[in-house]
Structures are given as structure tokens and as C-alpha cells.
Design an enzyme around this catalytic site. Structure first.
Site, PDB file in Angstrom:
ATOM      1  N   GLY A 110      75.602  63.976  52.440  1.00  0.00           N
ATOM      2  CA  GLY A 110      76.957  64.760  52.271  1.00  0.00           C
ATOM      3  C   GLY A 110      76.900  65.936  51.218  1.00  0.00           C
TER       4      GLY A 110
ATOM      5  N   ARG B 267      57.889  46.831  54.839  1.00  0.00           N
ATOM      6  CA  ARG B 267      58.741  46.160  53.918  1.00  0.00           C
ATOM      7  C   ARG B 267      59.202  44.734  54.661  1.00  0.00           C
ATOM      8  NH1 ARG B 267      62.479  50.878  51.920  1.00  0.00           N
ATOM      9  NH2 ARG B 267      61.240  51.795  50.453  1.00  0.00           N
TER      10      ARG B 267
ATOM     11  N   HIS C  60      68.572  45.986  50.911  1.00  0.00           N
ATOM     12  CA  HIS C  60      68.183  47.304  50.146  1.00  0.00           C
ATOM     13  C   HIS C  60      68.735  48.426  51.126  1.00  0.00           C
ATOM     14  CE1 HIS C  60      65.986  50.475  48.429  1.00  0.00           C
ATOM     15  NE2 HIS C  60      65.340  50.725  49.426  1.00  0.00           N
TER      16      HIS C  60
ATOM     17  N   LEU D 222      65.579  59.154  52.097  1.00  0.00           N
ATOM     18  CA  LEU D 222      65.676  60.546  51.583  1.00  0.00           C
ATOM     19  C   LEU D 222      65.608  61.553  52.496  1.00  0.00           C
ATOM     20  CD1 LEU D 222      64.276  59.897  47.941  1.00  0.00           C
ATOM     21  CD2 LEU D 222      66.489  59.499  48.910  1.00  0.00           C
TER      22      LEU D 222
HETATM   23  C1  LIG Z   1      67.453  51.326  44.728  1.00  0.00           C
HETATM   24  C2  LIG Z   1      66.998  52.207  45.798  1.00  0.00           C
HETATM   25  C3  LIG Z   1      65.856  52.881  45.877  1.00  0.00           C
HETATM   26  C4  LIG Z   1      65.721  53.669  47.069  1.00  0.00           C
HETATM   27  N1  LIG Z   1      64.515  54.359  47.024  1.00  0.00           N
HETATM   28  C5  LIG Z   1      64.374  55.309  48.021  1.00  0.00           C
HETATM   29  C6  LIG Z   1      62.884  55.767  48.443  1.00  0.00           C
HETATM   30  O1  LIG Z   1      62.260  55.731  47.563  1.00  0.00           O
HETATM   31  N2  LIG Z   1      62.665  56.704  49.320  1.00  0.00           N
HETATM   32  C7  LIG Z   1      63.908  56.752  50.353  1.00  0.00           C
HETATM   33  O2  LIG Z   1      63.643  57.440  51.242  1.00  0.00           O
HETATM   34  N3  LIG Z   1      64.987  56.007  50.241  1.00  0.00           N
HETATM   35  C8  LIG Z   1      65.206  55.174  49.077  1.00  0.00           C
HETATM   36  N4  LIG Z   1      66.433  54.370  49.257  1.00  0.00           N
HETATM   37  C9  LIG Z   1      67.434  54.781  50.218  1.00  0.00           C
HETATM   38  C10 LIG Z   1      68.211  55.946  50.097  1.00  0.00           C
HETATM   39  O3  LIG Z   1      68.385  56.001  48.623  1.00  0.00           O
HETATM   40  C11 LIG Z   1      69.412  55.835  50.760  1.00  0.00           C
HETATM   41  O4  LIG Z   1      69.273  55.433  52.062  1.00  0.00           O
HETATM   42  C12 LIG Z   1      70.078  57.242  50.783  1.00  0.00           C
HETATM   43  O5  LIG Z   1      70.081  57.818  49.630  1.00  0.00           O
HETATM   44  C13 LIG Z   1      71.361  57.348  51.427  1.00  0.00           C
HETATM   45  O6  LIG Z   1      72.160  58.672  51.153  1.00  0.00           O
HETATM   46  P1  LIG Z   1      73.251  58.883  51.812  1.00  0.00           P
HETATM   47  O7  LIG Z   1      73.788  60.412  51.603  1.00  0.00           O
HETATM   48  O8  LIG Z   1      73.385  58.392  53.122  1.00  0.00           O
HETATM   49  O9  LIG Z   1      74.508  58.073  50.834  1.00  0.00           O
HETATM   50  P2  LIG Z   1      74.944  57.875  49.261  1.00  0.00           P
HETATM   51  O10 LIG Z   1      73.935  58.348  48.642  1.00  0.00           O
HETATM   52  O11 LIG Z   1      74.954  56.244  49.433  1.00  0.00           O
HETATM   53  O12 LIG Z   1      76.123  58.464  49.006  1.00  0.00           O
HETATM   54  C14 LIG Z   1      77.414  57.994  49.796  1.00  0.00           C
HETATM   55  C15 LIG Z   1      78.469  58.781  49.161  1.00  0.00           C
HETATM   56  O13 LIG Z   1      79.490  58.644  50.017  1.00  0.00           O
HETATM   57  C16 LIG Z   1      80.687  58.401  49.140  1.00  0.00           C
HETATM   58  N5  LIG Z   1      81.573  57.629  49.832  1.00  0.00           N
HETATM   59  C17 LIG Z   1      81.378  56.124  50.124  1.00  0.00           C
HETATM   60  N6  LIG Z   1      82.508  55.700  50.721  1.00  0.00           N
HETATM   61  C18 LIG Z   1      83.427  56.541  50.462  1.00  0.00           C
HETATM   62  C19 LIG Z   1      85.114  56.773  50.753  1.00  0.00           C
HETATM   63  N7  LIG Z   1      85.570  55.647  51.479  1.00  0.00           N
HETATM   64  N8  LIG Z   1      85.648  57.815  50.413  1.00  0.00           N
HETATM   65  C20 LIG Z   1      85.129  58.798  49.723  1.00  0.00           C
HETATM   66  N9  LIG Z   1      83.731  58.868  49.516  1.00  0.00           N
HETATM   67  C21 LIG Z   1      82.951  57.603  49.938  1.00  0.00           C
HETATM   68  C22 LIG Z   1      80.222  57.844  47.708  1.00  0.00           C
HETATM   69  O14 LIG Z   1      81.042  58.168  46.893  1.00  0.00           O
HETATM   70  C23 LIG Z   1      78.881  58.675  47.775  1.00  0.00           C
HETATM   71  O15 LIG Z   1      79.229  59.982  47.337  1.00  0.00           O
HETATM   72  C24 LIG Z   1      66.475  53.694  48.129  1.00  0.00           C
HETATM   73  C25 LIG Z   1      67.915  52.909  48.020  1.00  0.00           C
HETATM   74  C26 LIG Z   1      67.870  52.096  46.750  1.00  0.00           C
HETATM   75  C27 LIG Z   1      69.208  51.160  47.044  1.00  0.00           C
END
Ligand SMILES: Cc1cc2nc3c(=O)[nH]c(=O)nc-3n(C[C@H](O)[C@H](O)[C@H](O)COP(=O)(O)OP(=O)(O)OC[C@H]3O[C@@H](n4cnc5c(N)ncnc54)[C@H](O)[C@@H]3O)c2cc1C
Ligand code: HEM
Ligand code: HEM
Ligand code: SF4
Ligand code: F3S
Ligand code: FES
Lengths: 232, 640, 250
Positions: free
Chosen positions: B45, B330, B401, B441
């Protein structure tokens, strides 16, 4: 880029200026100490020193004005930083404790405003006391001059004057032991590896400088101005 | 409903570039007439909001946290993949593509995955230009490491905080646009529903989490970048605010939810210590590069690990998978950990843990070099577990995870509701049945920086600029009313059990029965249990506080209510998929060696579920998007 | 087996910015040493709810010490007694049976209380907004390895970049100054060559914004460094000043 005025009034600018004025005042103190120590020199040494200053004429006024400005500027900054902090945290903590470690919170750092204010009041009285104090005269190289030495020796016979001076001078140790280190950081010279050394130097500097100051009234008081250091 | 993934024609290598050439464009002076709502400020986002604003669109950005910088992406540790081939070890876009397809056990789209591999290189360039301090070599050039399941070194990293650094890059880029006035920024806002008018997504209803006020926002397109739903398990490595609400409400408004049962369990987490546990902490799997996984050969061996001699240690991954050893993907690692624990070989107080041992690596490379590589992870472990991993092996156990499932989207990242897009972990698109390390990521940023900003133009170009129905339109009024009713309903139950209690109980069902392995019987009973518990939830939950104030428990209640519905869909999906693939292991479908047994003839599809109603039970209709593999040959995965 | 303890809590309740707020107290008897501090508060809240009392609001998300949401002031120390540890990563084994713990929100005019222990830190966002970035449009970046960066510079940049934006520095600073937070971002970006072009503009804009938000001046107390969960050094503040002077001179 910001105008100089705006820059000096920014939070960084203000702190840099406390640093600069603080360092300048420390330099003044070193000079002042050197001058004051001449009281232990030959009979005329001290008066020659003050006379040399007087003879600077208008230049002296410029220097004095600059000095006054330094003190005032430093004071205004110090007080304003203190006032702002009260505004930035209107409600204080019920419990507050420093976490130690790298923290520089100490009696010295927390009481800068107090030590500073006392120094400020002292300054006014000090200047009235000496600069505008009793006018004794003496002859130097056949010219009539003010005998400040006489005044100093006389004043430091008074117990309350000595106590007051020693108290203020001790407080200045406190002010400088944080101030010296702090000025380094204010002027952007902080460096993780050097920080400890700078703090040590600060303590050493503050203690040595102010002990030297303190030495003057104490010595005069206990020797009645007749000690072997003081030759007539 | 006919699912059209809108995959461009042509050779795999040219699909994306050709598509970019052929997509419609919005004229620069028209761009500022379009408004786009982006929900979520994670990598997907945040990057999208920044990039679209740079292009000239007017963006509104929403997130739950008090700042965009706190999105769950911040927690990613290990790294991000890209086929730059800096180490000259034979990497290429093709190989990254191939590894990802294979890693996903052939349950993802070739075209999407290829695009992902292609765009990855640009992400690294972009991040470096933003000042992301990736690890470097003494030459001053970027360093790489190899990561979970890859035989080449293609993972870029910033110590153990890659997600943080990448997210801060995206966040800062977005804040620049806030400053420029191109992004309007709404932190501490939760989207509660999407508003669909004439079949197109036209806005959202959100709740200001500080005042409790419901608000209506209109736009020309809505992007959901709201992350994954791993928290349905209660315990997971996800941040506490991660949730499915946005995606789920979209689902209930007609968007399809794809592959909900594909949930990745991460093999290297710190084991659970008690009931009060609120979340699980992941240890980056980069640890497996140097750590060796083992359990005692003897059941119930209670000796201190350091006292167990070499021959009595069972290095089960190295023995079972000689060519990959500790670096198997994994799902394989997690499954094997569970297997040895089921056999009674588990260690620690609960018997639900295996050792991850650095003794040999320290001997080989020296303490200092291990410290340099993993220092912060070791400290974190010691802080949480109270044991020193330099002196004795870590205890680890798998934990939920990542969720590969999510809203169904086409090649343009648009759901089946026109104008509603889903990016990042919230969509289902690129990882098939299993995600490789360091590629979430990559996907989030690829979607956010490069794909969506291009494809959204293609959609908007057909929309009349400046079309506004007004937020007084009946659709807005109606959706807001429903959101309000749900809130009132939650507050009015006034029962006796707390929300956390319900969530924990739900999580246990989902973990036990829709977890690392599944079978028909468990799944059927899970559905029943979920329905019963859901009913009880609506009768007996206690939601404290008021609606017109900051009230975190009210927020949670809404999210848990959605998890209750999602859990049922996950079970249904797992039940439908009568094969094993990737992380989805059905006990009934495995090889003799206990490996996942895929059935490409009958199940090479994406299951896309349509909402049909909720009446005690979840009514759904399944749509299948058949996956065609033109460029890779389907192979049984083997990490032997 | 793990130990259970009795802990006496005294915590701040405040029902919005205009409410004057007050302390409440409660004793927990089943605190496990392996619990994190926030898990202990979860337990408190479960108990409160079962008694029909409104739970205590506090901010958190990751519970891994990385998102920067949590920021409690515990017995007068931001994030509690443990070095370089955010309070979500603080474990109850750091306390002993019978301890009395006072919990307050960060107190600063620039961080108004929203409810109980939850404060509004959007001032930090606005400081970043003012210039905490390198202006590069998506898609216009050069090849990543085209500009090598000395490892030392890159590592130093990283050390400052790890700031999690929690605001503990402000909470602990006797002046409620945001200098460490602001300095860290400036130092992060100024240590890499990409940040060079906007160097002067950035420092001036961010320093100005800091004042605008009503934070206090920095008196070099270094308390901020002591409480910072990621150990950002106040060298960051020194660098900010150096860069500021350069900006004014240039
Ligand atoms: C501990 C951990 C380690 C990880 N390590 C790795 C790694 O080394 N390499 C890798 O590639 N991936 C890794 N991942 C996976 C990766 O981090 C995530 O899949 C990725 O960051 C998800 O990004 P995103 O932008 O889709 O969502 P998120 O970063 O989860 O963002 C979600 C956003 O949506 C908002 N939101 C949610 N619901 C609502 C709502 N109803 N209204 C308004 N806002 C809302 C939240 O506030 C947030 O801003 C890891 C995950 C975890 C848990
Ligand atoms: C001989 C006279 C003085 C000397 C040598 C001196 C020196 C210094 C120095 C070196 C500093 C540190 C500056 C920095 O942190 O950058 C300092 C700080 C300070 N001084 Fe002085 N000072 C003197 C007089 C005064 C006076 C008269 C006041 C009046 C109130 C004062 C108030 C302060 C305060 C409040 C600070 C702390 C500023 C802050 O909080 O950042 N000082 N002083
Ligand atoms: C033992 C300690 C001290 C002694 C004996 C002493 C002595 C004197 C004397 C004799 C004068 C008058 C000089 C003249 O009129 O030409 C003087 C002036 C002055 N002193 Fe001190 N002093 C002492 C400590 C201090 C300290 C600690 C400070 C600063 C905080 C200070 C600041 C000044 C200033 C600002 C003047 C005025 C200078 C001028 O206008 O020329 N003195 N001092
Ligand atoms: S500098 Fe440290 S204490 Fe301040 S916000 Fe950043 S991480 Fe928190
Ligand atoms: S504690 Fe405060 S005074 Fe400066 S050095 Fe840190 S900001
Ligand atoms: S909850 Fe994320 S840092 Fe503490």
C-alpha cells in the site's frame, strides 16, 4: 536557506549559540583567572594588569560590551530553553527515573538553570563589588592608578564574602562539568568513541579551573593577605 | 461467472512489457481528476500510494496504526529476492521465476510469477536510490545471501531488519507525497466496508479509531493492500492488528476469495510458553544457513542438549534431504518438525520444539562472525526465551506466518469487482501453494511500485474523469448503516466471555484442524465447531467500552467476527482440495515417504469462492480458474 | 517450571485529551515470569473486563520491538528498566514477586493523550513529511550497484536508520525534545551518497518542523540514548547540528 536570524532561533541554532557563548565564557574565565592570579605576583603586578586594561580606553568598553552581551545572550538562551521545556511537558511524571548508562542526567546537568542563575546574580553583585567598589589609589611608574589589589585583599578578609565566593565558585564547577562536555555535542563534535574522554576532560577542567579560583579568596582569608605568596 | 485472468498473449518474457505497451494511458492533466483510495500502508500500500501520487493521481491512504510506518511489513527480517546475479552464481530472471513456481508447487500463474521475477531487479534499484541501507561488501557493492530453499545467493538484506528498511523507504516516499498534497493521509482509520455502485467499487466506509466516527469516502478506484489473515489462528507471527476485515467485507460484497486454505507455517519460531502468549516470534530463517536442526534420537531424552553426543543426535533434515539439508523449503521443514514432535522426539518443557544448533558454525567460522551475522537475532532469542543461543541450541517450532490465499485478482491485480484492486499479501496472486522466503517483500513492492500504478491507469482510462455520485448516494448510506449495525450488535451482546477468549478458542480449532496437516474428518468437524462457536460468540461475547471513543476491544471484536466466518471458508477450501500441494498437506494424499502428493489432473486450479449468504453456515459457490503451464513442466517437487 | 508472582499495578487512566486523568490501582496474582510486559497488561484487561470495568488502553502492534507502537513509561523509565528493549519485549522475569509498578503515558505537549496510555504521535509523521526522505520517483532509479557505498558509511547509515519511531526519546527527555528521532533520520539519509543533494534542505526543514510541533530544545541530557530501544546514539544529534551549520553557511 534560512536567514541567520531564523537559524539562530531554531532549536539547533539556539543550542549552538549556548555552546558558543558558553565556550567563550570559559575562555574569559581562563583569562580572568590568569589576571586574578597576578595578585600573587609582585606587589604591583595585579594593579599593572588592571591598569593595562583601563588604558585600553574605548577599546575596553567594546570588550566589556561584548562580554556583557555574551553573558546576557547566554543567560537569555539558558532561561528560554528552560522555559520552553516547561511548555513542552506541561504535565510532569508521577515517577521519573533516569535509565543511567549513556545518560548524562546528573546533578550538574539538571541544575544548569540553578547554577547559571546563581552565577548571574553573583555577576551583578561581583561587578558592583569590585568594578564599582571603593576607589583606592596607588602609584605605578609614577602615574596614579586605581589600587584594586587593596580592595580585593580587604574584601577577602570578610568571612561572608569568602563564603559567598567559594559557594558560587563551587557551583560553577557544577555548571562547567556538564557545560564543557555539552558544548562539544552542541557544536557537533560528539563522537561515540571520544565521549567518555571528553567528559573526563570536562570534569578535570572544571575542577582545576575553579579550584584555582577558589584558592584566591581562601588563601587571602587564611593568610590575612600576608602570606608568603603575597609579597609587598 | 466466468473468471478471466486477462493474461496477455505472447512469450512469457514479453508478456509484461507488451502489456505495458498496449495498456491505455491516462493523460497527465486528467490524472489529477482521478481519486484512488489505498487501504493499507505496508509495502504494497505504501509503495502504491507513493507511486500513484507521483504519477499525478489524488490518493487517499488509510491505515489502522497511528502511523503508516508501523504496518506489519516492518517486521520482516530476512530479506528480499532479486535475480541481479551479482554473485555470478548462475542466477537469472528465469531461474527466480522457475524457483517461485516450483516453490509454490505449481499452483500459481506463470505470467504473474514471471512478471514478479522480472520486476524484482528494479525494486532493488529503487530502494537503494531511496537510501535503504542494504548490507554491503567491503568493495562497496551490495551483498547477497542465500535464503530458504534457494540454491543461489539472491537475497538482499539489511541486517535482520530488511522489512523495516524497505517499509521506511516506501513510507518516506509516501510522506513526501503527503507533503506535496498528493496523498491525503488517514492513520488510525479502519476500513469497515467497500461501497459498490453500479457494479463498480466507488468508495469505502471507514471508522476513525480515535473518535469512533464512521466516515464515507468516494473515489474512482479502491485498492486493498491490507495484508494477510494469519491471525485467524490467534497465535501467529503477524502483528496483533493484522486482520482479514477489509478483504472479508469485499468478499461479502461480491469479490472472490481465492485459495483461503493456503497458509504458510514458518519453521523457525520461538516455541509457545503458556496460555497468556499473545503472539509468536519468528526467528529469521536465514538462521538455517548456519544452524543445524536436530532432535535426540531417543524418545523422552531429557538430557541437556549439550550433553547429548553427536551419534545420538538426529539431524533429520540433513538425513532425509541430503541435497538441501537444513535449507529445504518452509513447508517441508515445518512438516518435518511437527512429524518428529508427533513421534515424541520433541524437546523442551512442552515437547513441542526442536533444536537449532550453532555449535558447529561457531567452531567453523568463529564466534565473532556468527555474532556479526545473527547477533540481533540471538539477542532477541535470549531476551524472549531466557537462554543463551551461543552456549546452547535454540529451541524452535513452526508457527503460522503467511497466507498465500487472498482476494482473487486478475493479471492487472483487479478483483472481479471492477475498480476494486488487491495487492500484496491481501491478494492470492503469486505464491501458489507455498511462498519462498524473501519473496513476499518482493511481491508487495512489485505490486506497489511497478504493477498497480501501471495497470490502474488501464482501468481508469475507461472511467469518465471526475464522475462523482456523492457520498449521500444511497449505496453509501446503506453500507454505513450496516457497518453501524454490526458495531451496535457487538456492543449489545453484553455476554460473559471476552473477545480474546473466543479468539483463542477459535485459533486452537483452526491450528489443530486446518493447520500443518489436514484430513477430511478433522475438516468436517472443524466446520461444525466453528459454526457452533460463532453462534456462541454472538450470544455471549463481552465487548467493553463505548463506540464513540478510542476502543481497541471493539476494533478487535469486529475483526474476530470476520475471522469466525473466514475460518469456515478455509476449512471448506481445504476440504475441496483433495490433493496435497505446497503447504496444504492432506493426510490422505501423500507419497509413501510422507511427501505431498499433488494431483495436477484434477486440482491444477485456483479455487475462487463466491459469497452466497451466511445463515448459521457459510453459503458459497466455488469458481475454478484453471492454471495452464505453457512454459514449465510440472514436476513432483523433490528436495531429496 | 515457571514462577508466578504478585504484581501491584498503578496506571494512568484518562478518557480523552480534555480529561484531567487519574491513577488507578490493581493487583495481579498470576503473573508468569515468561510473560511479556504487554501480555501482563492483557491479563489485567481480561480481569478488568470480567469485572465489568473498562480495560486499560495502550498501543501495540508487532510485539517484537520493531513497529514502535508501544511506548509505556514504566516506573519513570520509557520502555522500562531493560537496556535497548522496547516494552513489548520486556519480560516479567525482570521483576520480582511483590513489585509495585507505575505505568504512565509518554508526557509531552506534542504527544497529546488520546486515551489512557495511548498518545497521538503524528508530530513524528509531520517531521518526516517535512523532509525525511530522498526525493526519487519510482522508476527513475539507476542500477543499484552503479554507486558503490563504503561499507562503513552504509553501516553507519543503518545504525541510524533502525529508529522505530516509538517516541521514547521524547518521553524520557527532561525537555521533551524530539532531537534524537529527528537527528537519527537526518543522519541515516546523510550518510549515503544518495542523500547528499537534499542534505541542507532536509536538515533545515526537519529542524524547523520539530520546533513547530512544540517539542522542547535539546540540552544534551542523553537520556534519550539511554532509553532508545535500538540504541541510537546522540551522535545523531551532533550530526544534525553540524549539518545545520553547514546549511546555514552555504
Ligand atoms: C515476522 C515476519 C517476518 C517476515 N519476513 C519476511 C522476509 O524476510 N521476507 C519476505 O519476503 N517476507 C517476509 N514476511 C512476509 C511479509 O512481511 C508480508 O507478507 C508483507 O510485508 C505484507 O505486506 P503488505 O503490504 O501486503 O501488508 P502489511 O504490511 O500487512 O500491511 C497491511 C496494512 O493494511 C492496513 N490495514 C489492514 N486492514 C485494514 C483496514 N480494515 N482498514 C485500514 N487499514 C487496514 C494495516 O494498517 C497496514 O497498514 C515476514 C512476515 C512476518 C510476519
Ligand atoms: C562564567 C559563566 C558561564 C560559563 C562559563 C558557562 C558555560 C556554559 C557552558 C559551556 C554551557 C554548555 C553549553 C551547551 O550545552 O552547549 C552552559 C550551559 C548553560 N548555561 Fe552557562 N555558563 C555561564 C554562565 C551562565 C549563566 C549566567 C547562566 C544564567 C542562567 C547560565 C545558564 C546556563 C544554562 C541554563 C545552560 C544549559 C543550557 C541547556 O539546557 O541547553 N550559564 N553554560
Ligand atoms: C576569586 C574569584 C574572582 C576574583 C578575585 C575576581 C576579581 C575581579 C576583579 C578585581 C574585577 C574588577 C576588574 C576591573 O574592574 O577591571 C572583576 C571583574 C569581573 N569579574 Fe571577577 N573575579 C573573580 C571571579 C569571577 C567569576 C567566577 C566570574 C564569572 C562568572 C567573574 C566575572 C567578572 C566579570 C564579568 C567582571 C567584569 C569585567 C569587566 O567589566 O572588565 N569573576 N573580577
Ligand atoms: S530514536 Fe530511539 S527512542 Fe527515539 S523514536 Fe527512534 S527508536 Fe524510539
Ligand atoms: S534526552 Fe533530551 S536533552 Fe537532548 S540529548 Fe536527548 S534530546
Ligand atoms: S509493539 Fe511493536 S515495538 Fe512494541
Amino acid at each position: 536557506m534560512p536567514s541567520l536570524l531564523k537559524a539562530m532561533n531554531s532549536q539547533v541554532g539556539r543550542k549552538i549559540m549556548t555552546g558558543i557563548t558558553g565556550v567563550a565564557l570559559m575562555l574569559f574565565l581562563i583569562g580572568h583567572l590568569a589576571g586574578n592570579l597576578s595578585i600573587f605576583g609582585s606587589a604591583d603586578a595585579f594593579n599593572i594588569y588592571t591598569k593595562t586594561l583601563m588604558d585600553l580606553g574605548p577599546l575596553l568598553y567594546v570588550i566589556e560590551a561584548a562580554l556583557a552581551f555574551l553573558f546576557l545572550y547566554h543567560t537569555v538562551l539558558g532561561v528560554s530553553i528552560w522555559l520552553k521545556k516547561r511548555k513542552a511537558r506541561p504535565q510532569s511524571y508521577d515517577t521519573y527515573k533516569t535509565k543511567g548508562g549513556p545518560s548524562h542526567q546528573s546533578l550538574a546537568s539538571r541544575s544548569m538553570i540553578i547554577s547559571g542563575s546563581v552565577i548571574f546574580i553573583f555577576l551583578i553583585l561581583h561587578i558592583i563589588h569590585f568594578k564599582f567598589g571603593a576607589e583606592y589609589t596607588t602609584m605605578i611608574d609614577g602615574v596614579e592608578a586605581r589600587d584594586l589589589r587593596q580592595l580585593v585583599l580587604e574584601e577577602f578578609q570578610k568571612t561572608w564574602v569568602v563564603i559567598a565566593y567559594v559557594f558560587v565558585l563551587a557551583l560553577t564547577i557544577l555548571h562547567l562539568s556538564h557545560g564543557f562536555w555539552s558544548a562539544f555535542t552542541s557544536l557537533g563534535m560528539k563522537n561515540q568513541n571520544r565521549s567518555k574522554k571528553i567528559q573526563m576532560t570536562a570534569y578535570a577542567f572544571a575542577i582545576i579551573l575553579m579550584l584555582a579560583f577558589i584558592f584566591i579568596p581562601l588563601y587571602i582569608y587564611f593568610t590575612g593577605g600576608q602570606g608568603s605568596l603575597i609579597t609587598y | 461467472m466466468k473468471l478471466d485472468a486477462k493474461i496477455p498473449d505472447g512469450p512469457l518474457e514479453q508478456k509484461w512489457s507488451r502489456h505495458k505497451k498496449e495498456m491505455k494511458l491516462v493523460a497527465p492533466n486528467n490524472k489529477r481528476k482521478y481519486e484512488v483510495i489505498v487501504v493499507g500502508t505496508g509495502l504494497a500500500g505504501g509503495a502504491a500510494a507513493a507511486s500513484m501520487a507521483e504519477l499525478g493521481y489524488k490518493v487517499k491512504s488509510f491505515c489502522i496504526q497511528d502511523s503508516a510506518r508501523r504496518a506489519h511489513s516492518i517486521a520482516a527480517q530476512g530479506g528480499i529476492n532479486a535475480a541481479k546475479n551479482y554473485p555470478n552464481d548462475g542466477d537469472s530472471i528465469w531461474r527466480l521465476f522457475y524457483d517461485t513456481i516450483k516453490g509454490g508447487d505449481y499452483r500459481s500463474r506463470e505470467a504473474n510469477v514471471y512478471r514478479l521475477a522480472e520486476v524484482a531487479n528494479e525494486i532493488i534499484d529503487q530502494a537503494v536510490a531511496q537510501g535503504v541501507p542494504f548490507a554491503r561488501e567491503y568493495s562497496g557493492l551490495l551483498d547477497n545471501r542465500s535464503f530458504g530453499g534457494a540454491q543461489v545467493s539472491r537475497t538482499f538484506y539489511a541486517r535482520g531488519q530488511t522489512g523495516q528498511q524497505l517499509l521506511l523507504g516506501a513510507y518516506q516516499a509516501m510522506m513526501r507525497q503527503v507533503y506535496e498534497g498528493n496523498v491525503e493521509y488517514f492513520p488510525r482509520h479502519e476500513m469497515l466496508d467497500v461501497v459498490v455502485i453500479d457494479g463498480k467499487a466507488r468508495g469505502i466506509i471507514s471508522r476513525d479509531l480515535v473518535t469512533g466516527e464512521l466516515m464515507r469516502f468516494e473515489a474512482d478506484a479502491v485498492v486493498l493492500a491490507t495484508g494477510g489473515y494469519g491471525n485467524v489462528f490467534y497465535l501467529s507471527t503477524n502483528a496483533k492488528n493484522s486482520n482479514v476485515t477489509a478483504a472479508w467485507r469485499a468478499y461479502k460484497r461480491g469479490a472472490l476469495f481465492a485459495n483461503p486454505c493456503f497458509v504458510q507455517v514458518h519453521p523457525t519460531c520461538i516455541p509457545v510458553s503458556g496460555d497468556y502468549q499473545s503472539k509468536l516470534t519468528l526467528m529469521s530463517e536465514s538462521l538455517r544457513n548456519d544452524g543445524r536442526v536436530w532432535v535426540p534420537r531417543e524418545k523422552g531424552d531429557k538430557r541437556h542438549p549439550n550433553d547429548i553426543p553427536e551419534e545420538e543426535r538426529y539431524y533429520y533434515l540433513e538425513e532425509r534431504y541430503p541435497s538441501f539439508g537444513n535449507l529445504v523449503p518452509r513447508d517441508v521443514a515445518s512438516r518435518n518438525a511437527k512429524m518428529v514432535c508427533d513421534e515424541g522426539l520433541g524437546v523442551g518443557e512442552t515437547g513441542l520444539a526442536v533444536y537449532l544448533d550453532f555449535r558447529d558454525a561457531i567452531k567453523r567460522d568463529g564466534l565473532e562472525s556468527i555474532k556479526a551475522r545473527y547477533g540481533n537475532l540471538f539477542d532477541m532469542y535470549e531476551n524472549i526465551a531466557g537462554e543463551n543461543p551461543y552456549k546452547q541450541p535454540m529451541r524452535i517450532f513452526p508457527a503460522v506466518h503467511y497466507t498465500m490465499g487472498g482476494l482473487w485478482v486478475d493479471y492487472n491485480l483487479m478483483t472481479n469487482i471492477p475498480g476494486l484492486f488487491a495487492t500484496g499479501e491481501a491478494n492470492f496472486s503469486d505464491h501458489g501453494a507455498n511462498r519462498l522466503g524473501a519473496s513476499a517483500l518482493m511481491q508487495g513492492l512489485s505490486d506497489g511500485y511497478f504493477v498497480l500504478p501501471a495497470t490502474i491507469g488501464n482501468y481508469l482510462a475507461d472511467e469518465k474523469p471526475g464522475t462523482r455520485y456523492g457520498t449521500d448516494h444511497e449505496a453509501f448510506v446503506q453500507v454505513e448503516k450496516e457497518a453501524q449495525e454490526q458495531i451496535d450488535r457487538l456492543l449489545n451482546v453484553n455476554g460473559k466471555r471476552t473477545i480474546i477468549d473466543f479468539h483463542r478458542t477459535l485459533g486452537k480449532i483452526v491450528w489443530d484442524k486446518i493447520g500443518i496437516s489436514r484430513n477430511k474428518e478433522d475438516l468436517e468437524s472443524a466446520i461444525k465447531e466453528i459454526q457452533e462457536l460463532r453462534e456462541e460468540f454472538w450470544k455471549d461475547v463481552y465487548v467493553p467500552g463505548e463506540k464513540n471513543n478510542y476502543n481497541k476491544y471493539l476494533e478487535f471484536a469486529g475483526r474476530v467476527a470476520d475471522f469466525f466466518e473466514l475460518a469456515e471458508l478455509m476449512a471448506k477450501d481445504a476440504l475441496d482440495r483433495e490433493e496435497s500441494c505446497g503447504c496444504h498437506l492432506r493426510d490422505e494424499y501423500q507419497t509413501e515417504e510422507g511427501e505431498a502428493l499433488r494431483n495436477d489432473k484434477d486440482f491444477a486450479y485456483v479455487s475462487a469462492w463466491e459469497f452466497k449468504g451466511l445463515n448459521g453456515k457459510l453459503e458459497t459457490e466455488l469458481h475454478k480458474e484453471n492454471l495452464e503451464f505453457e512454459f514449465v513442466e510440472l514436476k513432483q517437487r523433490s528436495y531429496k | 517450571m515457571s514462577k508466578e508472582m504478585t504484581i501491584h499495578l498503578k496506571y494512568w487512566k484518562q478518557n480523552g485529551p480534555s480529561d484531567p486523568g487519574h491513577f488507578e490501582e490493581r493487583t495481579l496474582d498470576t503473573v508468569n515470569e515468561h510473560m511479556s510486559f504487554l501480555e501482563m497488561l492483557d491479563v489485567l484487561n481480561e480481569e478488568l473486563q470480567l469485572d465489568g470495568i473498562d480495560p486499560l488502553e495502550f498501543d501495540y502492534d508487532c510485539r517484537e520491538g520493531i513497529c514502535g507502537s508501544c511506548n509505556l513509561v514504566i516506573n519513570g523509565q520509557a520502555h522500562g528498566p531493560k537496556d535497548k528493549t522496547a516494552c513489548c519485549q520486556l519480560h516479567m522475569r525482570n521483576y520480582k514477586d511483590g513489585d509495585k509498578i507505575t505505568i504512565e503515558p509518554p508526557r509531552a505537549a506534542a504527544f497529546p493523550v488520546i486515551k489512557d496510555l495511548v498518545v497521538d504521535r503524528s508530530a513524528f509523521d509531520r517531521i518526516i513529511e517535512a523532509g525525511g526522505y530522498i526525493s526519487v520517483k519510482t522508476g527513475s532509479a539507476q542500477e543499484a550497484n552503479a554507486t558503490p557505498i563504503e561499507k562503513e558509511a552504509s553501516d553507519a547509515s543503518f545504525d541510524y536508520a533502525t529508529c522505530i519511531g516509538c517516541g521514547a526519546c521524547v518521553a524520557a527527555c527532561p525537555n521533551a525534545s524530539a532531537s534524537l528521532f529527528t537527528g537519527a533520520k537526518i543522519a541515516h539519509l546523510n550518510h549515503v551518497p544518495q542523500g547528499e543533494l537534499e542534505r541542507t534542505k532536509r536538515v533545515v526543514a526537519m529542524v524547523d518542523q520539530m520546533k513547530e510541533e512544540g517539542f522542547g530544545d535539546c540540552s544534551n541530557f542523553a537520556e534519550c540514548e539511554a532509553v532508545c530501544p535500538v540504541g541510537i546514539s546522540i551522535s545523531a544529534i551532533a550530526e544534525m547540528r553540524r549539518d545545520y551549520v553547514k546549511a546555514v553557511i552555504s
